[in-house]
Design a protein around this motif. Structure first.
Motif, PDB file in Angstrom:
ATOM      1  N   ALA A  76      -5.689 -47.114  22.080  1.00 40.47           N
ATOM      2  CA  ALA A  76      -5.218 -47.471  20.744  1.00 40.47           C
ATOM      3  C   ALA A  76      -6.359 -47.974  19.873  1.00 40.47           C
ATOM      4  CB  ALA A  76      -4.115 -48.525  20.855  1.00 40.47           C
ATOM      5  N   ARG A  77      -7.230 -48.783  20.443  1.00 39.26           N
ATOM      6  CA  ARG A  77      -8.382 -49.269  19.675  1.00 39.26           C
ATOM      7  C   ARG A  77      -9.284 -48.108  19.274  1.00 39.26           C
ATOM      8  NH1 ARG A  77      -8.120 -53.551  23.458  1.00 39.26           N
ATOM      9  NH2 ARG A  77      -9.646 -52.514  24.810  1.00 39.26           N
ATOM     10  N   ALA A  78      -9.425 -47.134  20.165  1.00 37.79           N
ATOM     11  CA  ALA A  78     -10.342 -46.017  19.903  1.00 37.79           C
ATOM     12  C   ALA A  78      -9.867 -45.137  18.758  1.00 37.79           C
ATOM     13  CB  ALA A  78     -10.507 -45.181  21.173  1.00 37.79           C
ATOM     14  N   VAL A  79      -8.555 -45.001  18.577  1.00 36.32           N
ATOM     15  CA  VAL A  79      -8.038 -44.098  17.539  1.00 36.32           C
ATOM     16  C   VAL A  79      -7.382 -44.846  16.381  1.00 36.32           C
ATOM     17  CG1 VAL A  79      -7.648 -42.304  19.274  1.00 36.32           C
ATOM     18  CG2 VAL A  79      -5.745 -43.780  18.595  1.00 36.32           C
ATOM     19  N   GLY A  80      -7.450 -46.165  16.406  1.00 27.52           N
ATOM     20  CA  GLY A  80      -6.852 -46.938  15.338  1.00 27.52           C
ATOM     21  C   GLY A  80      -5.341 -46.997  15.400  1.00 27.52           C
ATOM     22  N   GLY A  81      -4.796 -46.948  16.610  1.00 29.66           N
ATOM     23  CA  GLY A  81      -3.350 -47.007  16.780  1.00 29.66           C
ATOM     24  C   GLY A  81      -2.911 -48.332  17.380  1.00 29.66           C
ATOM     25  N   ARG A  82      -1.829 -48.282  18.125  1.00 33.01           N
ATOM     26  CA  ARG A  82      -1.319 -49.483  18.787  1.00 33.01           C
ATOM     27  C   ARG A  82      -0.829 -49.118  20.173  1.00 33.01           C
ATOM     28  NH1 ARG A  82       4.553 -50.147  17.997  1.00 33.01           N
ATOM     29  NH2 ARG A  82       5.343 -48.304  16.901  1.00 33.01           N
ATOM     30  N   ALA A  83      -0.693 -50.110  21.020  1.00 35.66           N
ATOM     31  CA  ALA A  83      -0.189 -49.919  22.370  1.00 35.66           C
ATOM     32  C   ALA A  83       1.231 -50.469  22.456  1.00 35.66           C
ATOM     33  CB  ALA A  83      -1.082 -50.620  23.384  1.00 35.66           C
ATOM     34  N   VAL A  84       2.081 -49.743  23.185  1.00 35.86           N
ATOM     35  CA  VAL A  84       3.444 -50.207  23.419  1.00 35.86           C
ATOM     36  C   VAL A  84       3.740 -50.105  24.908  1.00 35.86           C
ATOM     37  CG1 VAL A  84       4.231 -49.503  21.120  1.00 35.86           C
ATOM     38  CG2 VAL A  84       4.448 -47.909  23.041  1.00 35.86           C
ATOM     39  N   ALA A  85       4.718 -50.836  25.353  1.00 38.39           N
ATOM     40  CA  ALA A  85       5.110 -50.789  26.765  1.00 38.39           C
ATOM     41  C   ALA A  85       5.809 -49.476  27.066  1.00 38.39           C
ATOM     42  CB  ALA A  85       6.033 -51.962  27.087  1.00 38.39           C
ATOM     43  N   LEU A  86       5.672 -49.024  28.318  1.00 42.72           N
ATOM     44  CA  LEU A  86       6.327 -47.778  28.716  1.00 42.72           C
ATOM     45  C   LEU A  86       7.835 -47.835  28.505  1.00 42.72           C
ATOM     46  CD1 LEU A  86       4.577 -46.597  32.018  1.00 42.72           C
ATOM     47  CD2 LEU A  86       4.780 -45.305  29.884  1.00 42.72           C
ATOM     48  N   ASP A  87       8.418 -49.014  28.712  1.00 38.48           N
ATOM     49  CA  ASP A  87       9.870 -49.142  28.592  1.00 38.48           C
ATOM     50  C   ASP A  87      10.289 -49.698  27.231  1.00 38.48           C
ATOM     51  OD1 ASP A  87       8.900 -51.696  28.914  1.00 38.48           O
ATOM     52  OD2 ASP A  87      10.247 -52.246  30.560  1.00 38.48           O
ATOM     53  N   ALA A  88       9.399 -49.600  26.242  1.00 37.64           N
ATOM     54  CA  ALA A  88       9.725 -50.116  24.913  1.00 37.64           C
ATOM     55  C   ALA A  88      10.950 -49.390  24.350  1.00 37.64           C
ATOM     56  CB  ALA A  88       8.538 -49.951  23.971  1.00 37.64           C
ATOM     57  N   ASP A  89      11.864 -50.149  23.742  1.00 41.02           N
ATOM     58  CA  ASP A  89      13.076 -49.591  23.153  1.00 41.02           C
ATOM     59  C   ASP A  89      12.795 -49.279  21.687  1.00 41.02           C
ATOM     60  OD1 ASP A  89      15.608 -48.768  22.647  1.00 41.02           O
ATOM     61  OD2 ASP A  89      16.491 -50.778  22.561  1.00 41.02           O
ATOM     62  N   GLU A  90      12.150 -48.140  21.450  1.00 40.54           N
ATOM     63  CA  GLU A  90      11.702 -47.770  20.110  1.00 40.54           C
ATOM     64  C   GLU A  90      11.735 -46.249  20.008  1.00 40.54           C
ATOM     65  OE1 GLU A  90       7.733 -48.501  17.270  1.00 40.54           O
ATOM     66  OE2 GLU A  90       7.900 -49.443  19.257  1.00 40.54           O
ATOM     67  N   SER A  91      12.044 -45.738  18.829  1.00 42.88           N
ATOM     68  CA  SER A  91      12.060 -44.288  18.642  1.00 42.88           C
ATOM     69  C   SER A  91      10.897 -43.867  17.747  1.00 42.88           C
ATOM     70  CB  SER A  91      13.388 -43.832  18.040  1.00 42.88           C
ATOM     71  OG  SER A  91      13.585 -44.409  16.767  1.00 42.88           O
TER      72      SER A  91
END
Length: 246
Positions: free
Chosen positions: A37-52
Motif C-alpha cells: 500500500a505504501r509503494a502504490v499510495g493505497g491502503r491496507a485492509v484486513a482479509l476479513d474486512a467487511d467492506e465492498s
C-alpha cells in the motif's frame, strides 16, 4: 473506482500499479499488505474486512484461487478479476460465486520485474469497468491477448511447465565448464537457467503441480538417452521439424 487487491505479492502490485483508482491491499501477512500500500499510495485492509469495492482482483497462489474467490466475491460490486496464472478454475469459480458482476481472468506472461509484455485475457463477462481496466493495462505498454481458458491452460503445459522443467533439468545436470570452453548454446541455456532460478520456488512448484509439463520433458530426454545413433538422428530430425519455432 475503488479496487481491492487480494494478495500483495509481485503480481498484485503489478496490477495495482497498472490501473487507475483507489487501491486497497489485503494479504495473509498484514505487513506485506501495508508495504504494498505504501509503494502504490493505497491502503491496507484486513482479509476479513467487511467492506465492498467496485473491483476485486485476486492475486493469490494457484492452489488458493478457488477458495479466495468464494471468500471475496461478496465484496465485488461491479467486477472481479484474477491474475493467478491458471484460467479454467478461476473462471468457473467466479461464474459460480460472482454471477452478477463483470468477470475476467488475466495472466501476465512475464515476471513483474520484466513488464510490460503480453497479458492473456479470458473475458467471461466483460463490460465498462473491465474495458477501462484493459485500456489502462494497454496504456502501460502491455499487449492483451484474447484466448479461452482451455487454450490458455493447455498452452501453459508447454510454455511454462515444460519450459521450466527443461531449463531446471539442464541446470541440475550441468557440470562446471571453464569459460573458454563454453559454446553459444551452452551460454544461452546458462542465461536461461539464471533467469528461471531468480524467481520464487513456490511459484514454480505450483506451476508444475498445475500443468505437469515435466513428464513429457523427462520422457523425451529418456528417448534421447536410450537412442542408438540411427534413432538419435531420427529424433534430431523430428525436433527440427517440430512447430516450436513456427
Amino acid at each position: 473506482m475503488n479496487v481491492l487487491v487480494v494478495g500483495a505479492g509481485a503480481m498484485g502490485r503489478w496490477f495495482a500499479e497498472a490501473i487507475p483508482g483507489d487501491i486497497a491491499f489485503a494479504d495473509a501477512e498484514q505487513g506485506v499488505a501495508a508495504e504494498a500500500a505504501r509503494a502504490v499510495g493505497g491502503r491496507a485492509v484486513a482479509l476479513d474486512a467487511d467492506e465492498s469495492f467496485d473491483v476485486v482482483c485476486l492475486a493469490v497462489p494457484i492452489p488458493a484461487i478457488s477458495e479466495a474467490i468464494a471468500e471475496h466475491a461478496p465484496k465485488a460490486d461491479r467486477a472481479m478479476l484474477d491474475v493467478s496464472g491458471v484460467m479454467a478454475e478461476p473462471v468457473e469459480a467466479m461464474a459460480e460465486h460472482a454471477p452478477n458482476v463483470e468477470r475476467v481472468s488475466l495472466h501476465p506472461l512475464f515476471g513483474a520485474n520484466t513488464a510490460p509484455g503480453n497479458v492473456a485475457v479470458v473475458a467471461d463477462e466483460s463490460g465498462p469497468v473491465t474495458s477501462e481496466l484493459f485500456d489502462a493495462i494497454e496504456a502501460r505498454g502491455n499487449t492483451l491477448v484474447e484466448t479461452t481458458a482451455a487454450e490458455h491452460d493447455d498452452a501453459m503445459t508447454t510454455v511454462q511447465a515444460g519450459t521450466h522443467a527443461a531449463v531446471l533439468a539442464f541446470a541440475l545436470a550441468a557440470n562446471p565448464v571453464p569459460e573458454g570452453l563454453r559454446t553459444p548454446v551452452y551460454e544461452e541455456l546458462a542465461d536461461l537457467a539464471d533467469h528461471v532460478t531468480d524467481g520464487e520456488p513456490r511459484v514454480y512448484a505450483d506451476i508444475q503441480a498445475t500443468f505437469d509439463g515435466a513428464t513429457d520433458v523427462a520422457e523425451a530426454a529418456k528417448r534421447l538417452a536410450d537412442a542408438d545413433p540411427a534413432e538419435f538422428e531420427r529424433l534430431y530430425r523430428e525436433a527440427a521439424e517440430s512447430e516450436v519455432d513456427e
